[in-house]
Motif scaffolding. Structure first.
Motif, PDB file in Angstrom:
ATOM      1  N   LEU A  71       0.732  -1.230  -0.004  1.00  0.00           N
ATOM      2  CA  LEU A  71      -0.156  -0.057  -0.151  1.00  0.00           C
ATOM      3  C   LEU A  71       1.190   1.068  -0.235  1.00  0.00           C
ATOM      4  CD1 LEU A  71      -2.635  -0.786   2.772  1.00  0.00           C
ATOM      5  CD2 LEU A  71      -2.916  -0.489   0.016  1.00  0.00           C
ATOM      6  N   GLU A  72       2.032   1.168   0.611  1.00  0.00           N
ATOM      7  CA  GLU A  72       2.653   2.341   0.649  1.00  0.00           C
ATOM      8  C   GLU A  72       3.205   2.761  -0.702  1.00  0.00           C
ATOM      9  OE1 GLU A  72       4.180   2.537   5.114  1.00  0.00           O
ATOM     10  OE2 GLU A  72       5.503   1.356   3.869  1.00  0.00           O
ATOM     11  N   ASN A  73       3.791   1.098  -1.343  1.00  0.00           N
ATOM     12  CA  ASN A  73       4.526   1.497  -2.752  1.00  0.00           C
ATOM     13  C   ASN A  73       3.507   2.241  -3.646  1.00  0.00           C
ATOM     14  OD1 ASN A  73       6.485   0.629  -1.435  1.00  0.00           O
ATOM     15  ND2 ASN A  73       6.248  -2.009  -2.850  1.00  0.00           N
ATOM     16  N   ALA A  74       1.953   1.983  -3.130  1.00  0.00           N
ATOM     17  CA  ALA A  74       1.268   1.891  -4.419  1.00  0.00           C
ATOM     18  C   ALA A  74       0.585   3.407  -3.975  1.00  0.00           C
ATOM     19  CB  ALA A  74      -0.648   1.367  -4.603  1.00  0.00           C
ATOM     20  N   HIS A  75       1.217   4.294  -2.548  1.00  0.00           N
ATOM     21  CA  HIS A  75       1.072   6.026  -1.982  1.00  0.00           C
ATOM     22  C   HIS A  75       1.721   6.398  -3.182  1.00  0.00           C
ATOM     23  CE1 HIS A  75       1.613   9.208  -0.181  1.00  0.00           C
ATOM     24  NE2 HIS A  75       0.877   9.502   0.064  1.00  0.00           N
ATOM     25  N   VAL A  76       3.268   5.951  -3.074  1.00  0.00           N
ATOM     26  CA  VAL A  76       4.350   7.042  -3.285  1.00  0.00           C
ATOM     27  C   VAL A  76       4.030   6.543  -4.905  1.00  0.00           C
ATOM     28  CG1 VAL A  76       6.953   6.971  -3.753  1.00  0.00           C
ATOM     29  CG2 VAL A  76       6.190   6.116  -1.900  1.00  0.00           C
ATOM     30  N   LEU A  77       3.544   6.089  -6.510  1.00  0.00           N
ATOM     31  CA  LEU A  77       3.605   5.902  -7.459  1.00  0.00           C
ATOM     32  C   LEU A  77       2.224   6.980  -7.389  1.00  0.00           C
ATOM     33  CD1 LEU A  77       3.782   2.114  -8.078  1.00  0.00           C
ATOM     34  CD2 LEU A  77       4.780   3.652  -9.225  1.00  0.00           C
ATOM     35  N   GLY A  78       1.194   6.467  -6.286  1.00  0.00           N
ATOM     36  CA  GLY A  78      -0.021   7.237  -6.941  1.00  0.00           C
ATOM     37  C   GLY A  78      -0.091   8.379  -6.455  1.00  0.00           C
ATOM     38  N   GLN A  79       0.557   9.687  -5.907  1.00  0.00           N
ATOM     39  CA  GLN A  79       0.472  10.723  -4.841  1.00  0.00           C
ATOM     40  C   GLN A  79       0.467  11.855  -5.814  1.00  0.00           C
ATOM     41  OE1 GLN A  79       5.316  10.610  -2.935  1.00  0.00           O
ATOM     42  NE2 GLN A  79       3.360  11.176  -1.622  1.00  0.00           N
ATOM     43  N   GLY A  80       0.146  11.638  -6.685  1.00  0.00           N
ATOM     44  CA  GLY A  80       0.754  12.792  -8.536  1.00  0.00           C
ATOM     45  C   GLY A  80      -0.695  12.819  -8.684  1.00  0.00           C
ATOM     46  N   SER A  81      -1.194  11.766  -8.159  1.00  0.00           N
ATOM     47  CA  SER A  81      -3.004  11.906  -8.995  1.00  0.00           C
ATOM     48  C   SER A  81      -3.986  11.821  -7.952  1.00  0.00           C
ATOM     49  CB  SER A  81      -3.167  10.284  -9.732  1.00  0.00           C
ATOM     50  OG  SER A  81      -4.578   9.677  -9.944  1.00  0.00           O
ATOM     51  N   THR A  82      -5.445  12.720  -7.815  1.00  0.00           N
ATOM     52  CA  THR A  82      -5.455  12.649  -6.411  1.00  0.00           C
ATOM     53  C   THR A  82      -6.522  11.664  -6.213  1.00  0.00           C
ATOM     54  OG1 THR A  82      -5.716  15.217  -7.288  1.00  0.00           O
ATOM     55  CG2 THR A  82      -8.161  13.930  -5.529  1.00  0.00           C
ATOM     56  N   TYR A  83      -7.029  11.316  -7.761  1.00  0.00           N
ATOM     57  CA  TYR A  83      -7.975  10.205  -7.490  1.00  0.00           C
ATOM     58  C   TYR A  83      -6.886   8.621  -6.953  1.00  0.00           C
ATOM     59  CZ  TYR A  83      -9.580   5.637  -9.096  1.00  0.00           C
ATOM     60  OH  TYR A  83     -11.112   4.544  -9.006  1.00  0.00           O
ATOM     61  N   TRP A  84      -5.792   8.569  -7.233  1.00  0.00           N
ATOM     62  CA  TRP A  84      -5.129   7.159  -7.006  1.00  0.00           C
ATOM     63  C   TRP A  84      -4.586   7.453  -4.876  1.00  0.00           C
ATOM     64  CZ3 TRP A  84      -6.249   3.256  -8.478  1.00  0.00           C
ATOM     65  CH2 TRP A  84      -6.482   2.838  -9.798  1.00  0.00           C
ATOM     66  N   HIS A  85      -3.998   8.952  -5.266  1.00  0.00           N
ATOM     67  CA  HIS A  85      -3.615   9.070  -3.684  1.00  0.00           C
ATOM     68  C   HIS A  85      -4.697   8.739  -2.508  1.00  0.00           C
ATOM     69  CE1 HIS A  85      -1.203  12.517  -1.728  1.00  0.00           C
ATOM     70  NE2 HIS A  85      -1.446  11.487  -1.180  1.00  0.00           N
ATOM     71  N   THR A  86      -5.763   9.751  -3.253  1.00  0.00           N
ATOM     72  CA  THR A  86      -7.298   9.397  -1.920  1.00  0.00           C
ATOM     73  C   THR A  86      -7.658   7.646  -1.724  1.00  0.00           C
ATOM     74  OG1 THR A  86      -8.128  11.244  -3.013  1.00  0.00           O
ATOM     75  CG2 THR A  86      -9.658  10.216  -1.542  1.00  0.00           C
ATOM     76  N   LYS A  87      -7.735   7.692  -2.856  1.00  0.00           N
ATOM     77  CA  LYS A  87      -7.987   6.102  -3.318  1.00  0.00           C
ATOM     78  C   LYS A  87      -6.976   4.759  -1.747  1.00  0.00           C
ATOM     79  CE  LYS A  87      -8.863   1.593  -6.008  1.00  0.00           C
ATOM     80  NZ  LYS A  87     -10.095   1.681  -5.591  1.00  0.00           N
ATOM     81  N   VAL A  88      -5.972   5.232  -2.524  1.00  0.00           N
ATOM     82  CA  VAL A  88      -5.071   4.824  -1.529  1.00  0.00           C
ATOM     83  C   VAL A  88      -5.151   4.956   0.094  1.00  0.00           C
ATOM     84  CG1 VAL A  88      -1.920   3.731  -0.750  1.00  0.00           C
ATOM     85  CG2 VAL A  88      -3.159   3.708  -3.369  1.00  0.00           C
ATOM     86  N   HIS A  89      -5.266   6.004   0.621  1.00  0.00           N
ATOM     87  CA  HIS A  89      -5.351   6.230   1.631  1.00  0.00           C
ATOM     88  C   HIS A  89      -6.633   5.602   1.899  1.00  0.00           C
ATOM     89  CE1 HIS A  89      -1.674   8.909   2.543  1.00  0.00           C
ATOM     90  NE2 HIS A  89      -2.202   9.675   1.698  1.00  0.00           N
ATOM     91  N   ILE A  90      -8.045   5.715   1.973  1.00  0.00           N
ATOM     92  CA  ILE A  90      -8.791   5.109   1.855  1.00  0.00           C
ATOM     93  C   ILE A  90      -8.652   3.665   1.948  1.00  0.00           C
ATOM     94  CG2 ILE A  90     -11.032   3.847   1.297  1.00  0.00           C
ATOM     95  CD1 ILE A  90     -11.445   6.385  -0.333  1.00  0.00           C
TER      96      ILE A  90
END
Length: 120
Positions: free
Chosen positions: A36-55
């Motif tokens: 999940l942390e890896n997914a966060h680092v990858l997606g943190q430039g996208s509001t969609y992915w950033h928020t989804k991973v935090h959820i």
């Protein structure tokens, strides 16, 4: 509407989320959070992915009864929704509550390469 980065990085984020799910199915919750942390680092430039991973991190905290992580992820969801589109995210931050939400961290070569490809 999804940006090109959001579309392009999505495949990489989904790979990490698939690995997280496999770890969860094997009851390896620590490894699940790492993915999940890896997914966060990858997606943190996208509001969609950033928020989804935090959820998903919030759900992980709920499932593992980690109160500190649950509260931290709730606050980070608000930040992801409101700050990502403004570019106010600390690059490389894995966003577990063991890390300040304002701290920039180095990005692994593997993840940096995927981010670079998604930006092209």
């Amino acid at each position: 509407m999804k940006t090109n980065f959001t579309k392009n990085i999505g495949l990489y984020v989904l790979d990490e989320l698939r690995l997280a799910k496999q770890a969860r199915e094997n009851t390896n919750y620590s490894l699940e959070f790492t993915y999940l942390e890896n997914a966060h680092v990858l997606g943190q430039g996208s509001t969609y992915w950033h928020t989804k991973v935090h959820i998903l991190m919030l759900i992980w905290a709920l499932r593992t009864a980690d109160t500190k992580e649950f509260v931290g992820q709730f606050l980070r969801i608000v930040g992801a929704i409101s700050k990502t589109c403004l570019g106010l995210v600390p690059i490389g931050n894995t966003e577990g509550t063991n890390i300040s939400p304002f701290k920039t961290l180095p990005v692994s070569e593997k993840l940096a390469s995927k981010i670079k490809q998604a930006r092209q």
